[in-house]
Design a protein around this motif. Structure first.
Motif, PDB file in Angstrom:
ATOM      1  N   PRO A   1       0.827  -1.228   0.000  1.00 39.29           N
ATOM      2  CA  PRO A   1       0.000   0.000   0.000  1.00 39.29           C
ATOM      3  C   PRO A   1       0.852   1.265   0.000  1.00 39.29           C
ATOM      4  O   PRO A   1       0.527   2.241  -0.675  1.00 39.29           O
ATOM      5  N   GLN A   2       1.949   1.249   0.774  1.00 42.98           N
ATOM      6  CA  GLN A   2       2.854   2.396   0.817  1.00 42.98           C
ATOM      7  C   GLN A   2       3.515   2.617  -0.545  1.00 42.98           C
ATOM      8  O   GLN A   2       3.672   3.756  -0.998  1.00 42.98           O
ATOM      9  N   MET A   3       3.895   1.512  -1.223  1.00 41.39           N
ATOM     10  CA  MET A   3       4.482   1.616  -2.551  1.00 41.39           C
ATOM     11  C   MET A   3       3.472   2.201  -3.540  1.00 41.39           C
ATOM     12  O   MET A   3       3.807   3.063  -4.361  1.00 41.39           O
ATOM     13  N   HIS A   4       2.241   1.744  -3.436  1.00 39.00           N
ATOM     14  CA  HIS A   4       1.188   2.215  -4.339  1.00 39.00           C
ATOM     15  C   HIS A   4       0.970   3.720  -4.176  1.00 39.00           C
ATOM     16  O   HIS A   4       0.800   4.465  -5.161  1.00 39.00           O
ATOM     17  N   GLU A   5       0.992   4.208  -2.916  1.00 41.33           N
ATOM     18  CA  GLU A   5       0.813   5.631  -2.649  1.00 41.33           C
ATOM     19  C   GLU A   5       1.921   6.460  -3.292  1.00 41.33           C
ATOM     20  O   GLU A   5       1.681   7.608  -3.713  1.00 41.33           O
ATOM     21  N   ARG A   6       3.127   5.904  -3.354  1.00 43.06           N
ATOM     22  CA  ARG A   6       4.255   6.643  -3.924  1.00 43.06           C
ATOM     23  C   ARG A   6       4.423   6.370  -5.413  1.00 43.06           C
ATOM     24  O   ARG A   6       5.419   6.771  -6.019  1.00 43.06           O
ATOM     25  N   GLY A   7       3.464   5.672  -5.997  1.00 43.57           N
ATOM     26  CA  GLY A   7       3.493   5.451  -7.425  1.00 43.57           C
ATOM     27  C   GLY A   7       4.515   4.432  -7.882  1.00 43.57           C
ATOM     28  O   GLY A   7       5.040   4.529  -9.000  1.00 43.57           O
ATOM     29  N   VAL A   8       4.821   3.446  -7.021  1.00 42.25           N
ATOM     30  CA  VAL A   8       5.782   2.395  -7.372  1.00 42.25           C
ATOM     31  C   VAL A   8       5.028   1.084  -7.595  1.00 42.25           C
ATOM     32  O   VAL A   8       4.316   0.612  -6.704  1.00 42.25           O
ATOM     33  N   GLN A   9       5.178   0.518  -8.787  1.00 45.77           N
ATOM     34  CA  GLN A   9       4.564  -0.776  -9.081  1.00 45.77           C
ATOM     35  C   GLN A   9       5.638  -1.857  -9.084  1.00 45.77           C
ATOM     36  O   GLN A   9       6.832  -1.568  -9.066  1.00 45.77           O
ATOM     37  N   ILE A  10       5.208  -3.110  -9.102  1.00 44.80           N
ATOM     38  CA  ILE A  10       6.126  -4.255  -9.065  1.00 44.80           C
ATOM     39  C   ILE A  10       5.962  -5.082 -10.329  1.00 44.80           C
ATOM     40  O   ILE A  10       4.846  -5.437 -10.716  1.00 44.80           O
ATOM     41  N   VAL A  11       7.091  -5.387 -10.964  1.00 42.97           N
ATOM     42  CA  VAL A  11       7.142  -6.394 -12.027  1.00 42.97           C
ATOM     43  C   VAL A  11       7.998  -7.529 -11.491  1.00 42.97           C
ATOM     44  O   VAL A  11       9.199  -7.370 -11.264  1.00 42.97           O
ATOM     45  N   SER A  12       7.379  -8.663 -11.261  1.00 45.08           N
ATOM     46  CA  SER A  12       8.030  -9.779 -10.579  1.00 45.08           C
ATOM     47  C   SER A  12       8.357 -10.892 -11.575  1.00 45.08           C
ATOM     48  O   SER A  12       7.476 -11.350 -12.306  1.00 45.08           O
TER      49      SER A  12
END
Length: 464
Positions: free
Chosen positions: A381-392
């Motif tokens: 959720p914190q990553m989402h707020e800062r506009g960071v997505q994950i490609v795994s």
């Protein structure tokens, strides 16, 4: 490493007998043809019946687990080490926080201890070098407590008088007593492993120990043998490097200033270590791994550009670590590549990037990766707020195992995998040498960081 009377793989068991009979019946050194001498490693763990122990070789700060021990119903076990097992410092793990160090491969060792507090209750029945090791460690521990109190008193005492002079004299005497003990060991024990090990870590003259001048302190390290390959099978060189770099630590320094100081220290360190030696290679790898933890990339690149050459470069190239740092630095553009998911669908990396993106390479067979995934779920959720997505991207070759993992853990992001494991072309493209590996890129596909743990990732995100 060979085990005696083994009823299970990697497990040596002696049938229950009284301890005195057990000790009396320990065999002498064994010989088979022209094979070198073999040495016994025998122990009794009170309260440790059936509890699994791990035996690891020490190489720097790392333990290479070489065998598993399960004491029998009496708490006893027995190993035989032969000429194929390296002489050096070994660590017997009772759990993650409790272990005993032993010098193995040079003598028979017999001991007894209690499972709940192994070091405090250690009794050595046989093994002269190990007796010396623990006797000196106890002396060192007691001395450090006294020295610390005296040093604090000297620093805080307000005036130069007899009381201060007495404290300084007492500190000098306490330090010199330990040095005299080591010097006597040198004369009595000669070139034994324990003397070489203790001398490298501890032995230096009082004038160097007490000096506040860097040039004098450096002389203490120049006196040491930085080309004793036998000490590679211990933590001697890792401790020596850390102690040396502490001379270049500066309280209150900013990261840029501190990195410059460490670079200066590394330049001095490599004037003491002979080039194109195993210790030289170890030092380069150890420094690179260590400064990765603090994300001091300028220090890592200083090591790479000035010292990782010829034979050392060839050694590091094998693991991909050197190529990784030469090819992936902040600001470099990540080339586009194709991704496949476990169902066979494909996508281009550039098409997935929408703002800041954390590219993660991992595997279900990697315990640290599994811990990382759980941690990423916590901060998602914190990553989402800062506009960071994950490609795994999973490097699993068993897609069934991967799918089972994903069903059980329910990650919040899509996972890609081509099922080729470490034969995937992405391994070569990204010079991967370990998992997990993470790359933080911006919307223009440029690398802005390579976090190696959760704390570093959070730190980088806070600067976005």
């Amino acid at each position: 490493m060979k085990v005696l009377n083994s009823k299970h793989p990697h497990v040596a068991i002696l049938e229950g007998v009284a301890l005195n009979i057990f000790l009396l019946t320990i065999g002498l050194m064994l010989f088979v043809g022209n094979v070198s001498a073999q040495y016994r490693f025998d122990g009794e763990i009170i309260g440790g019946q059936g509890e699994e122990l791990l035996l690891g070789e020490q190489f720097g700060d790392q333990s290479r687990i070489v065998d598993t021990i399960i004491p029998d119903e009496t708490g006893r076990f027995s190993f035989v080490l032969d000429s194929t097992d390296p002489v050096g410092l070994y660590r017997l793990y009772f759990d993650q926080n409790n272990w005993l160090d032993f010098i193995l491969g040079v003598e028979d060792v017999q001991f007894q201890t209690i499972q709940a507090a192994p070091e405090q209750n250690l009794i050595l029945f046989k093994g002269k070098q190990n007796e010396i090791l623990y006797a000196y460690r106890e002396m060192q521990l007691n001395g450090e407590v006294k020295q610390g109190m005296l040093e604090e008193f000297i620093m805080q005492y307000p005036e130069e008088d007899k009381m201060l002079q007495l404290a300084q004299k007492t500190l000098k005497k306490a330090y010199q007593e330990k040095q005299k003990y080591l010097q006597k060991l040198n004369k009595k024990q000669g070139e034994t492993f324990v003397v070489r090990y203790l001398s490298f870590i501890y032995l230096k003259d009082w004038k160097y120990y007490s000096s506040k001048q860097l040039d004098m302190q450096l002389q203490a390290f120049r006196q040491r043998d930085w080309n004793d390959t036998l000490l590679l099978n211990s933590n001697a060189y890792s401790k020596g490097i850390i102690d040396f770099l502490m001379l270049y630590g500066k309280a209150g320094a900013g990261q840029e200033e501190q990195e410059m100081l460490f670079q200066r220290g590394i330049d001095t360190l490599f004037t003491m270590i002979p080039p194109r030696t195993k210790v030289y290679d170890f030092a380069i790898s150890y420094l690179m791994e260590g400064f990765e933890q603090y994300e001091m990339e300028s220090v890592i690149m200083h090591v790479v550009n000035h010292y990782a050459d010829s034979c050392t470069a060839e050694l590091l190239e094998e693991s991909g670590r050197l190529r990784f740092y030469r090819n992936f630095y902040n600001g470099v553009k990540i080339e586009n590549f194709e991704l496949e998911d476990p169902e066979g669908s494909s996508a281009k990396f550039y098409d997935l990037v929408n703002g800041y993106t954390l590219l993660v390479f991992w595997s279900t067979e990697c315990p640290h990766c599994n811990q990382m995934n759980l941690a990423l779920k916590d901060i998602y959720p914190q990553m989402h707020e800062r506009g960071v997505q994950i490609v795994s991207v999973s490097l699993d070759s068993d897609l069934n195992a991967l799918n089972s993992y994903l069903k059980k853990n329910k990650l919040y992001w899509k996972v890609y995998a081509d099922g080729k494991g470490w034969d995937s072309p992405l391994v070569e493209q990204f010079d991967l040498f370990a998992t997990p590996s993470m790359f933080l890129v911006d919307e223009n596909f440029r690398l802005i960081g390579k976090p190696i743990n959760l704390n570093q990732l959070i730190f980088m995100m806070n600067k976005l």
